[in-house]
Design an enzyme around this catalytic site. Sequence first.
Site, mmCIF file in Angstrom:
data_model
loop_
_atom_site.group_PDB
_atom_site.id
_atom_site.type_symbol
_atom_site.label_atom_id
_atom_site.label_comp_id
_atom_site.label_asym_id
_atom_site.label_seq_id
_atom_site.Cartn_x
_atom_site.Cartn_y
_atom_site.Cartn_z
ATOM 1 N N CYS A 1 37.303 43.537 42.424
ATOM 2 C CA CYS A 1 36.946 42.117 42.564
ATOM 3 C C CYS A 1 37.259 41.600 43.967
ATOM 4 C CB CYS A 1 37.701 41.301 41.509
ATOM 5 S SG CYS A 1 37.592 39.513 41.753
ATOM 6 N N GLY A 2 36.237 41.118 44.654
ATOM 7 C CA GLY A 2 36.438 40.600 46.010
ATOM 8 C C GLY A 2 37.333 39.383 46.057
ATOM 9 N N HIS A 3 37.220 38.497 45.067
ATOM 10 C CA HIS A 3 38.076 37.312 45.028
ATOM 11 C C HIS A 3 39.538 37.709 44.841
ATOM 12 C CE1 HIS A 3 34.574 34.778 44.975
ATOM 13 N NE2 HIS A 3 34.111 35.360 43.893
ATOM 14 N N CYS A 4 39.772 38.749 44.026
ATOM 15 C CA CYS A 4 41.143 39.228 43.808
ATOM 16 C C CYS A 4 41.717 39.797 45.109
ATOM 17 C CB CYS A 4 41.168 40.294 42.717
ATOM 18 S SG CYS A 4 40.489 39.759 41.134
#
Length: 562
Positions: free
Chosen positions: A72-75
């Site tokens: 996950c890029g947001h993570c």
Amino acid sequence: MDGQLPLVLLLLLLLRASGPEGQDPGPGAPEEEPPEEEVPEEDGILVLTRRNLGLALREHRALLVQFYAPWCGHCKALAPEYSKAAALLAAESARARLAKVDGTAETELTQEFAVTAYPTLKFFRDGNRTHPEEYTGPREAEGIAEWLRRRVGPSATRLEDEEGAQALIDGREVVVIGFFQDLQDEDVATFLALAQDALDMTFGLTDQPKLFQKFGLTKDTVVLFKKFDEGRADFPVDEELGLDLGDLSHFLLTHSMHLVTEFNSQTSPKIFSARILNHLLLFVNQTLVSHQELLAGFGEAAPPFRGQVLFVVVDVGADNDHVLQYFGLKAAEAPTLRFINMETTKKYAPAPGGPVTASSVSAFCRAVLGGEVKPYLLSQEVPPDWDQRLVKTLVGKNFEQVAFDETKNVFIKFYAPWCSHCKEMAAAWEALAEKYKDQDDVVIAELDATANELEAFPVHGFPTLKFFPAGPGRRVIEYKSTRDLETFSKFLDNGGKLPAEEPAAPFPVGASFPGGGGGGCRSLDVALRWPGVSQGRSSQLGLCDPFQEAAANATTEPKEEL
């Protein structure tokens, strides 16, 4: 004792059967494997699994847990800020701890806590496993730490004397003090609940008569003190209805802002969270003295419109080209005004060439609010070579002529230049135009919907695909199936619908954006409110759907929720 277990052994077996430390884990919680002796850490963050969650909840009475996915890029973006927040809390010996769970590896935990997107953060208080609180704070380190501080400690400072009150007011730009004659009143609980989440303000409260007298109060009142504009704003508590959380929140958001706010990456989150539907923007070049002199008159016009119209200054000499583009402006047109209603996204402009004075600004505001000014639509000029490429270029000014040509079947892609899904399907769209280039009655076209607005066809997601079949009646069919050459072709060859035996492909979970199968970008994906305006996004929680790692790289991108 023949055939009987010793009493001590029997008690030990009973204790073991009842769970760790003899406690029943309760209904709904999965059966845990034998717990680990201690919870491992990475960069000051507890690493939780099904085996050690119970231990962590017992050892730490305030625990913020992030459920994440490695892909996950947001993570990944959150990870360094999360670690910094853990370090900040550790340095001040705070009672709160930070933890994380790999949701792709600990599926039983994600199911237990109803995790449907990554990252999801939940706050566990006093070991309560069944009712965690959803995290609602920002994604930068200090904001995370402050959100937790206000939950493990008081969210407002108790004020007993004038010296303490004045020190609190002098120490911050915006301070909110609740004056309550009875601190056990339920209105105080409402006040403290709001203080937990209003992280950009400092809160105090008091029941001291001498402080009521010092600040000229005779009844329960929430007072906002600020080091700008009028310096103070009062919110009296309704004696019959009490303190309304929504009304107080709106009051604080409105009055904690400057009457005139300059648009930049720091101020944009507050601009868009103020819940004021009307924005008046003054575009100026701050490097020019003649433009700077206009700010005084702009500010002078603002007070009567507080709470109704938000006054914003945009410096065309700064990195604000995206704002200019959204309003269809060039830097050379400054100084100029634009008005936008956030709900309808309709934009208004004053008569060209007029002066920017306090009276002209006030008059323009009143005219727009009174319905005396018509909104304008953006449109680029028709390119001279608009029909020379295989994919025809449409703008607002030639859309009607092409789309509703009764002799043509016109298939149009409404796109945004920044939309990744639009870029992904570009090759298939070009291939479609190549395939039908020799059919005079088929037109494959595209329109940049961020630079061209159509009153009859508002576009809220990208890409949006619409088919305008030949013949009378101005018919419009929206395409919502797979975005590939084969399916596009079948759709066209079948007169604007897919064969019955080949229904539209179902959307994957989380990918049902406007614009059809294969994912899409909302018109707000690059901004909080002004489509295409990237500033202000950092305060929002982007979320990735919990697809398998392979799906993260497929045509359906992880969704972002604004």
